[in-house]
Design an enzyme around this catalytic site. Structure first.
Site, PDB file in Angstrom:
ATOM      1  N   SER A 119      27.696  37.240 -12.778  1.00 53.53           N
ATOM      2  CA  SER A 119      28.601  38.433 -12.902  1.00 53.53           C
ATOM      3  C   SER A 119      29.891  37.792 -12.057  1.00 53.53           C
ATOM      4  CB  SER A 119      27.924  39.610 -12.120  1.00 53.53           C
ATOM      5  OG  SER A 119      28.750  40.797 -12.139  1.00 53.53           O
ATOM      6  N   ASP A 173      24.268  45.403 -21.352  1.00 52.89           N
ATOM      7  CA  ASP A 173      24.884  45.175 -19.911  1.00 52.89           C
ATOM      8  C   ASP A 173      25.978  46.350 -19.857  1.00 52.89           C
ATOM      9  OD1 ASP A 173      26.231  44.625 -17.825  1.00 52.89           O
ATOM     10  OD2 ASP A 173      26.069  42.508 -18.089  1.00 52.89           O
ATOM     11  N   HIS A 204      22.224  44.243 -16.931  1.00 53.12           N
ATOM     12  CA  HIS A 204      22.961  43.447 -16.059  1.00 53.12           C
ATOM     13  C   HIS A 204      21.926  42.964 -15.182  1.00 53.12           C
ATOM     14  CE1 HIS A 204      26.777  41.875 -14.587  1.00 53.12           C
ATOM     15  NE2 HIS A 204      26.342  42.329 -13.493  1.00 53.12           N
TER      16      HIS A 204
END
Length: 223
Positions: A119, A173, A204
């Protein structure tokens, strides 16, 4: 962020010849991906030092100014883009370069150092790897994006196209849209990088199949 980052270190095997510097996501810490190492299926040799740095704590605008571990401030979270504090990104890249230099001082050359990130940490890993003065062993970008394409375009050096990239994203996600991951992939591919792209039916996060694929990709490069 001029000081050295605090890190968790995990030695897999003895006498490490490689290093993996693995950056966590927004609001997490260096311990987040330590449990993934046993799932990679790596042999004891060659030895690998895993380095999991902790991001500094700072107010994050998109989260109402709440103070949390972050690699840079995120101003807004649009579905198809990110507005960030570019100076904070540059500072984080510099901090990771200092960790790379520390591994060099401990006898591991850049050609044996991988950057990995999830991320927001993956965004820093992308930028740092693509702009590093000396080509690294590889880049692992997980559920990641690249919000500073113009910066990387200015700073990237010729000869880095040999840098291999493992990039993966969850098709479900809703934090970092898959389109952002694909855009970062396309940016790297357009500059000659060999990108191994994977999508998984997940949100995610990281799944076991992804960890196994990362391990397989790493094993091919740990020689």
């Amino acid at each position: 962020m001029s000081h050295e980052l605090e890190c968790i270190e995990l030695l897999h095997g003895a006498d490490p010849r490689y290093a993996v510097i693995w950056l966590h996501g927004l609001g997490a810490d260096g311990s987040d991906f330590v449990p993934v190492v046993p799932e990679l299926g790596l042999a004891a040799q060659p030895g690998v030092r895993f380095v999991f740095p902790n991001a500094p704590e700072m107010p994050v605008t998109c989260n109402g100014g709440y103070v949390m571990p972050a690699w840079y401030d995120i101003v807004s979270l649009d579905p198809d883009s990110r507005r960030i504090d570019e100076a904070g990104m540059i500072a984080s890249c510099a901090a990771i370069r200092r960790l790379i230099a520390r591994e060099n001082a401990r006898g591991i050359p850049c050609s044996h150092i991988f950057l990995a990130g999830f991320s927001q940490g993956g965004a820093v890993a992308y930028a740092t790897a693509l702009m590093h003065p000396e080509a690294l062993a590889g880049l692992i970008a997980l559920s990641a994006y690249l919000p500073v394409e113009a910066l990387v375009e200015r700073e990237a050096l010729p000869g880095h196209a040999a840098l291999p990239v493992f990039a993966a994203h969850g098709s479900e996600d809703d934090v970092v849209a898959p389109a952002l991951g694909r855009r970062a992939r396309d940016f790297a591919e357009a500059r000659g990088h060999a990108v191994h792209w994977h999508e998984y039916p997940m949100p995610h996060t990281l799944c076991l199949e992804e960890a196994e694929d990362i391990g397989r990709w790493l094993r091919e490069r740990l020689v």
